[in-house]
Design an enzyme around this catalytic site. Structure first.
Site, PDB file in Angstrom:
ATOM      1  N   GLN A 197       0.842  -0.835   0.014  1.00 17.00           N
ATOM      2  CA  GLN A 197       0.115  -0.075  -0.187  1.00 17.00           C
ATOM      3  C   GLN A 197       1.390   1.167  -0.253  1.00 17.00           C
ATOM      4  O   GLN A 197       1.518   1.337   1.334  1.00 17.00           O
ATOM      5  CB  GLN A 197      -0.980   0.225   1.645  1.00 17.00           C
ATOM      6  CG  GLN A 197      -1.727  -1.174   1.351  1.00 17.00           C
ATOM      7  CD  GLN A 197      -2.576  -1.657   0.067  1.00 17.00           C
ATOM      8  OE1 GLN A 197      -3.550  -0.724   0.027  1.00 17.00           O
ATOM      9  NE2 GLN A 197      -2.366  -2.684  -1.099  1.00 17.00           N
ATOM     10  N   ALA A 238     -11.847   2.429   3.570  1.00 21.74           N
ATOM     11  CA  ALA A 238     -10.766   1.987   2.791  1.00 21.74           C
ATOM     12  C   ALA A 238      -9.913   2.223   2.257  1.00 21.74           C
ATOM     13  O   ALA A 238     -10.560   3.807   1.542  1.00 21.74           O
ATOM     14  CB  ALA A 238     -11.000   0.509   2.218  1.00 21.74           C
ATOM     15  N   HIS A 239      -9.273   1.994   1.429  1.00 21.32           N
ATOM     16  CA  HIS A 239      -8.189   2.623   0.328  1.00 21.32           C
ATOM     17  C   HIS A 239      -8.587   2.884  -0.541  1.00 21.32           C
ATOM     18  O   HIS A 239      -9.360   2.431  -1.169  1.00 21.32           O
ATOM     19  CB  HIS A 239      -7.087   1.566  -0.258  1.00 21.32           C
ATOM     20  CG  HIS A 239      -7.248   0.288  -0.498  1.00 21.32           C
ATOM     21  ND1 HIS A 239      -6.773  -0.724  -0.359  1.00 21.32           N
ATOM     22  CD2 HIS A 239      -9.059   0.067  -1.247  1.00 21.32           C
ATOM     23  CE1 HIS A 239      -6.571  -2.021  -1.120  1.00 21.32           C
ATOM     24  NE2 HIS A 239      -8.134  -1.416  -1.232  1.00 21.32           N
ATOM     25  N   ASN A 240      -8.374   3.902  -1.538  1.00 20.29           N
ATOM     26  CA  ASN A 240      -8.730   4.881  -2.234  1.00 20.29           C
ATOM     27  C   ASN A 240      -9.875   5.165  -2.329  1.00 20.29           C
ATOM     28  O   ASN A 240     -10.282   5.417  -3.444  1.00 20.29           O
ATOM     29  CB  ASN A 240      -8.440   4.120  -3.416  1.00 20.29           C
ATOM     30  CG  ASN A 240      -6.613   4.162  -3.928  1.00 20.29           C
ATOM     31  OD1 ASN A 240      -6.680   3.082  -3.419  1.00 20.29           O
ATOM     32  ND2 ASN A 240      -5.961   4.886  -4.072  1.00 20.29           N
ATOM     33  N   SER A 258     -12.240   2.509  -2.791  1.00 22.49           N
ATOM     34  CA  SER A 258     -12.424   2.917  -5.185  1.00 22.49           C
ATOM     35  C   SER A 258     -13.760   3.499  -4.566  1.00 22.49           C
ATOM     36  O   SER A 258     -13.789   3.685  -5.533  1.00 22.49           O
ATOM     37  CB  SER A 258     -11.733   2.040  -5.530  1.00 22.49           C
ATOM     38  OG  SER A 258     -10.650   1.469  -5.373  1.00 22.49           O
TER      39      SER A 258
END
Length: 337
Positions: A197, A238-240, A258
């Site tokens: 990450q 969460a990520h992005n 995302s």
């Protein structure tokens, strides 16, 4: 502190109906107010509480017509008027004096602005930059090369991992973790292997983040919380993920990777949002909804979420199934089936 009703009417710019010399010593909700306190009424669904309140005075709307025992102060916005009075009764906010506590651990390469307050046992790693007037609470951790803008308030025991970007006037409550690794793994030779990450978290100006909320760093690029967004306690981002300007996210919501969320979106508590979808500007999502596809505008509810009117209709149908089944059995009985 004590005010007369005349004082309060003057402060709020309202029209007083009642004894102007009546002493008010505090403020409380309709249900909790006692004699000597002031409350407010702005939502018709709380009329039963208004009729039973023991408050000595109540803020009401200009067109209020119900006969009540309490004095009235008529204002265009009872909620805001009440808030203004509460601030007068409230104790002064806690102030953190500028300076560095001797137990704080600060890398020599970290840069601190003017009037910064670094509280006991805080850790500030190499290359971090802290803006003017920022407060870093006791036991908080500021990672390598992280930037924190002016006038931020980082409460005790917050973790902000490496290379995060925090704007101005951001408030982050205790237990929040900013920039932990996103949840990324892939199966290789029958085993889960970690996907690195490598991105960052960017939090823009005037954002507030609740206690024990987690915002993961991007796999690449950035996880982005835009200006003015407000995130409650116990939220997972969460990520992005991108959360747009002035969007509000209530507690225990989980947002998968995302997801793109627009501006001025309202997300109720315990909402679940699957990854890689878009939620358009001005959308409202009811509590405990499950969002599994792109949606835009309007009010959505249920799991999987549908427009609110449709959700209400489905619930009505479900609640009538018992009666419908009983009718079918009665018909079958008459037909000898």
């Amino acid at each position: 502190m004590t005010f007369t009703l005349r004082d309060i009417a003057t402060i709020s710019g309202g029209e007083l109906i009642g004894d102007p010399s009546l002493q008010i010593t505090g403020a409380a909700s309709l249900a909790e107010a006692t004699p000597g306190e002031i409350s407010f009424f702005g939502n018709p669904k709380y009329i039963h509480l208004l009729r039973k309140t023991r408050a000595s005075a109540v803020f009401v709307l200009p067109d209020f017509t119900e006969a009540i025992g309490a004095a009235q102060i008529r204002v265009s916005n009872p909620t805001k008027a009440f808030e203004q009075v509460v601030l007068n009764f409230a104790p002064k906010p806690v102030q953190f004096a500028p300076g560095i506590h001797p137990t704080a651990v600060i890398d020599p390469t970290a840069q601190l602005g003017e009037r910064v307050s670094i509280q006991p046992h805080a850790v500030i790693e190499a290359g971090a930059k802290i803006g003017d007037g920022a407060v870093i609470g006791a036991g908080s951790y500021i990672g390598h090369e992280t930037l924190i803008g002016p006038a931020c308030l980082i409460y005790p025991r917050v973790t902000i991992r490496e290379r995060s970007r925090i704007g101005s006037r951001v408030i982050i409550h205790s237990g929040a973790v900013i920039g932990a690794d996103g949840f990324g793994f892939e199966m290789v030779d029958g085993r889960q292997q970690k996907i690195q990450q490598l991105g960052i978290v960017q939090i823009d100006d005037d954002v507030e983040i609740g206690a024990n909320t987690t915002i993961d760093r991007a796999r690449f690029g950035r996880t982005w919380i835009q200006e003015g967004a407000k995130i409650d306690n116990l939220v997972q981002v969460a990520h992005n993920v991108v959360i747009g300007k002035n969007t509000v996210v209530a507690a225990q919501t989980g947002i998968a990777g995302s997801v793109q969320i627009g501006q001025r979106v309202l997300i109720g508590g315990q909402v679940g949002i699957i990854g890689h979808i878009e939620i358009g500007d001005n959308t409202a999502i009811g509590a405990q909804s499950g969002i599994s596809k792109n949606i835009s505008g309007g009010t959505w509810w249920a799991s999987p979420a549908v427009p609110l009117a449709e959700a209400k209709q489905q619930i009505a149908w479900l609640r009538r199934l018992g009666k419908l089944l009983a009718r079918v059995k009665e018909i079958e009985k008459k037909l000898g089936l």
